[in-house]
Design a protein around this motif. Structure first.
Motif, PDB file in Angstrom:
ATOM      1  N   GLY A  24       0.858  -1.353   0.134  1.00 31.96           N
ATOM      2  CA  GLY A  24       0.135  -0.168   0.047  1.00 31.96           C
ATOM      3  C   GLY A  24       0.830   1.196   0.017  1.00 31.96           C
ATOM      4  N   LYS A  25       1.920   1.302   0.823  1.00 28.97           N
ATOM      5  CA  LYS A  25       2.816   2.496   0.748  1.00 28.97           C
ATOM      6  C   LYS A  25       4.201   2.403  -0.372  1.00 28.97           C
ATOM      7  N   GLY A  27       4.734   0.260  -2.829  1.00 32.86           N
ATOM      8  CA  GLY A  27       4.488   0.291  -4.041  1.00 32.86           C
ATOM      9  C   GLY A  27       4.806  -1.358  -4.394  1.00 32.86           C
ATOM     10  N   ASN A  94       6.244   8.696  -5.322  1.00 39.77           N
ATOM     11  CA  ASN A  94       5.311   8.076  -4.997  1.00 39.77           C
ATOM     12  C   ASN A  94       5.358   7.349  -3.487  1.00 39.77           C
ATOM     13  N   MET A  95       6.434   7.237  -3.000  1.00 37.07           N
ATOM     14  CA  MET A  95       6.867   6.514  -1.634  1.00 37.07           C
ATOM     15  C   MET A  95       6.657   7.505  -0.807  1.00 37.07           C
ATOM     16  N   ASN A  98       3.119   8.287  -0.190  1.00 36.28           N
ATOM     17  CA  ASN A  98       2.302   7.180   0.546  1.00 36.28           C
ATOM     18  C   ASN A  98       2.540   7.377   2.081  1.00 36.28           C
TER      19      ASN A  98
END
Length: 131
Positions: A24-25, A27, A94-95, A98
């Motif tokens: 979820g976080k 990826g 992205n990380m 998240n």
């Protein structure tokens, strides 16, 4: 077939929490989640966009005190895991978006762009785009 590492395990406190973080976080892709009975599961994850024969990570829920004591310190506080990417900026953004905790800002080294992050247990990882 050439020898290769098929998978390695990371000790976790809880399967579902670990899946939520890694998939979820961070990826990762959930490859398999099979109930083995008696509270055990076979949970395999892989980096995003990984080839079918790429090394997988087995999320292994700790089952005794010795294993529980090793969670988050499987490599003695050193960076022990390396997530390779072909687009550092994309994956880092992205990380971060998240909620993944990076211990440092991205830096350029002779070997590539790198930044250290922690998983939910404190294991240290490099996010690395080779030069």
């Amino acid at each position: 077939m050439m020898p290769m590492i098929g998978q390695f395990s990371i000790l976790v406190a809880n399967y579902d929490d670990a899946i939520a973080f890694y998939c979820g976080k961070a990826g990762f892709d959930l490859v398999e989640d099979t109930d083995m009975g008696g509270g055990k599961r076979w949970v395999l994850i892989a980096p995003p966009r990984a080839a079918e024969n790429a090394t997988r990570i087995l999320l292994a829920e700790a089952s005794d005190d010795a294993q529980r004591n090793a969670i988050g310190n499987q490599t003695g506080g050193r960076v022990g895991f390396f997530l390779m990417t072909d687009d550092f900026a994309r994956d880092h953004a992205n990380m971060v978006g998240n909620g993944v905790h990076f211990l440092e800002s991205p830096r350029h080294e002779p070997y590539g762009i790198v930044a250290v992050f922690e998983d939910l247990y404190g294991n240290k990882w490099d996010l690395l785009q080779p030069a």
